[in-house]
Design a protein around this motif. Structure first.
Motif, PDB file in Angstrom:
ATOM      1  N   ARG A  99      25.755  14.139 -26.283  1.00  0.00           N
ATOM      2  CA  ARG A  99      25.421  12.732 -26.522  1.00  0.00           C
ATOM      3  C   ARG A  99      24.128  12.398 -25.782  1.00  0.00           C
ATOM      4  O   ARG A  99      23.809  12.996 -24.767  1.00  0.00           O
ATOM      5  CB  ARG A  99      26.524  11.821 -26.000  1.00  0.00           C
ATOM      6  N   GLY A 100      23.417  11.402 -26.270  1.00  0.00           N
ATOM      7  CA  GLY A 100      22.284  10.863 -25.526  1.00  0.00           C
ATOM      8  C   GLY A 100      21.050  11.745 -25.510  1.00  0.00           C
ATOM      9  O   GLY A 100      20.155  11.544 -24.686  1.00  0.00           O
ATOM     10  N   CYS A 101      20.960  12.716 -26.433  1.00  0.00           N
ATOM     11  CA  CYS A 101      19.775  13.576 -26.494  1.00  0.00           C
ATOM     12  C   CYS A 101      18.538  12.734 -26.852  1.00  0.00           C
ATOM     13  O   CYS A 101      18.647  11.716 -27.544  1.00  0.00           O
ATOM     14  CB  CYS A 101      19.956  14.650 -27.559  1.00  0.00           C
ATOM     15  N   LEU A 102      17.367  13.216 -26.413  1.00  0.00           N
ATOM     16  CA  LEU A 102      16.096  12.568 -26.734  1.00  0.00           C
ATOM     17  C   LEU A 102      15.995  12.275 -28.231  1.00  0.00           C
ATOM     18  O   LEU A 102      15.494  11.226 -28.644  1.00  0.00           O
ATOM     19  CB  LEU A 102      14.955  13.488 -26.284  1.00  0.00           C
ATOM     20  N   GLU A 103      16.476  13.221 -29.030  1.00  0.00           N
ATOM     21  CA  GLU A 103      16.466  13.089 -30.487  1.00  0.00           C
ATOM     22  C   GLU A 103      17.208  11.845 -30.981  1.00  0.00           C
ATOM     23  O   GLU A 103      16.865  11.287 -32.031  1.00  0.00           O
ATOM     24  CB  GLU A 103      17.098  14.363 -31.056  1.00  0.00           C
ATOM     25  N   THR A 104      18.236  11.424 -30.228  1.00  0.00           N
ATOM     26  CA  THR A 104      19.021  10.256 -30.670  1.00  0.00           C
ATOM     27  C   THR A 104      18.281   8.935 -30.433  1.00  0.00           C
ATOM     28  O   THR A 104      18.737   7.894 -30.882  1.00  0.00           O
ATOM     29  CB  THR A 104      20.396  10.172 -29.959  1.00  0.00           C
TER      30      THR A 104
END
Lengths: 321, 321
Positions: free
Chosen positions: A178-183
């Motif tokens: 969760r919370g990856c830069l991609e998101t």
């Protein structure tokens, strides 16, 4: 004497981009063919090789080929572990294309080759240390250090989209975390943040889009922010703050000369570059904050074929003198 | 025929460690001399060379030397921009030692060479992709990718201590920023967090130390945590949570085979390795979380001289066959 050219090939899920490129990086001819996904992509290289033979002019000599594909690749063997979009799994890409064309072939990940293209002839021209970032559906990356593409132990180097931007409360990511830069910093992430903002604020440019079209895209958010809509600008600020921090942390460790930003989101141009720079300089070691260049990608859709030719040149073409 | 040896030299602010090492990485002899800081360190290499000549046995042939120093270095030129602890500024390290010893010399940053040592003969033996982390007074790092040390554009690569761990409310760092990893995960940082915790909680193992000795060290915090003191353990958990996140974010981009942890804090051993792994696996791409090894450094104080000899071997010794 015939003019020597290299084939640069950029295999995508929809089209295959192909170009003949000189050893100096000049594109002599470029074209596209449709990606034939039938039977797990077994015809892709056959059709690519046939197209190359057909397009080659008699005054040219084809000396080598470079090929980029989306997926994890063992570069030494030219072996694709998996390229989901193409149907390839445990596929001997290099061997197959060498047999078809009877020239030496080198293969690498498409994001890495886009970095190589920008390094050779684009926004990072001549840089020996470069970080290329693609802000598209996802966030991709390619790292060049000391003049070489960095692959890592299992070909996963450059996966900067999965840097954790939000330790808590982040949105789920395709990678399982969760919370990856991609998101937050991809087109998908910016659209999601825009939707959340308009549902919360119910006003402004994004609300108008929502009412007229029924949804909000990343382009809407970026357009709205440029027009000064405060709800949209707050979303862009948040996304670029996360991106600037992630890039600063990476650059504190890698110290590249240049960061090159490409992909759909980068079309917002200097408007987002300025925001990224502000965040980057806040979080980078002061010397790195001052000295690292942040440029828009210059080659557009040609980056992949130019990078593929660059890698083939590096591997196979002897320097004169 | 004489046995060929390489001199590995690790220049520190207090002592210079020197060793004769075979091309297979075996230490034949090692010793230390005191660092002579007089006149901006101008005697350091003179005395190092004299000591090497004196210690060389008649049955050995000295073929090359590698030298590590704390500071920013242009490796191609062997030129030190600045090594504050030694007094060197714009110093031709390589040229000077080559003139003194009449053999080829290569110079690099000491943290990079410690990474090289662990890669060659230590906890990352044989790894082509390795991240070495030193948790000491500060947090240092060395990155090896594709078998090569990564230097970056101005020799600053590997400065992982300045990754921003706390976006807000962090302690000031020597680099001019706030909230750097170094402010929480170094020995200095852990001691500071321990002091803050005991002033807040006023109880337990750290309070006893505070009352008997008047302060709290990083070792006290680590010892207390190992003994199960909840105040101390919470501090260690916080520090290792930040470290695990920073390492995960780096490894998502670099995909090393192995992380090697050294420096004073790492003497707490598996106790902290387990905590770092827990945080690392929470934040790394799942495949990277599963596959990246996290090991304690194995070479201790010898890492620098072994890494220096490794680099000299890579630069100057031709492989047989």
């Amino acid at each position: 004497m015939k003019e020597q050219v290299i084939a640069g090939i950029d295999v995508g899920g929809t089209t295959i981009k192909i170009a003949f490129i000189t050893e100096d990086g000049e594109i002599k001819k470029k074209w596209e063919i449709t990606t034939n996904q039938k039977e797990n992509g077994k015809y892709i290289m056959v059709e690519t090789a046939a197209s190359i033979k057909q397009q080659l002019e008699s005054s040219w000599e084809l000396t080598a080929a470079g090929v980029g594909a989306p997926g994890f690749i063992d570069v030494e063997q030219g072996f694709i572990y998996e390229a989901v979009n193409l149907g390839w799994k445990e596929y001997e890409l290099k061997k197959e294309l060498e047999a078809l064309l009877q020239i030496p072939v080198v293969a690498d990940n498409d994001a890495n080759l886009a970095a190589g293209g920008e390094k050779w002839k684009g926004a990072g021209e001549g840089a020996r240390n470069l970080l290329a970032v693609t802000l598209g559906t996802g966030v991709g990356g390619g790292i060049i250090a000391g003049g070489q593409i960095i692959h890592g132990e299992s070909g996963m180097a450059g996966e900067i989209g999965h840097i954790t931007a939000l330790k808590e409360g982040g949105a789920p990511c395709n990678c399982g975390k969760r919370g990856c830069l991609e998101t937050v910093a991809s087109a998908t992430g910016i659209a999601r943040l825009g939707l959340e903002a308009v549902q919360r604020e119910k006003k402004g440019y994004l609300m108008e889009k929502m009412q007229s079209v029924g949804t909000v895209t990343a382009k809407d958010v970026l357009d709205g922010a440029k027009l000064g809509d405060p709800v949209a600008e707050k979303v862009v600020d948040e996304a670029m703050e996360h991106l600037g921090l992630a890039l600063a942390n990476l650059c504190n460790s890698l110290n590249p000369e240049t960061i090159v930003l490409g992909g759909g989101v980068s079309k917002a141009g200097d408007f987002i570059i300025d925001k990224i720079k502000a965040s980057f300089q806040k979080y980078a070691i002061p010397k790195i904050g001052r000295e690292t260049k942040i440029n828009l990608a210059a080659l557009g859709n040609d980056a992949g074929v130019i990078g593929a030719a660059w890698l083939a040149k590096e591997f196979f073409v002897k320097e004169e003198g």
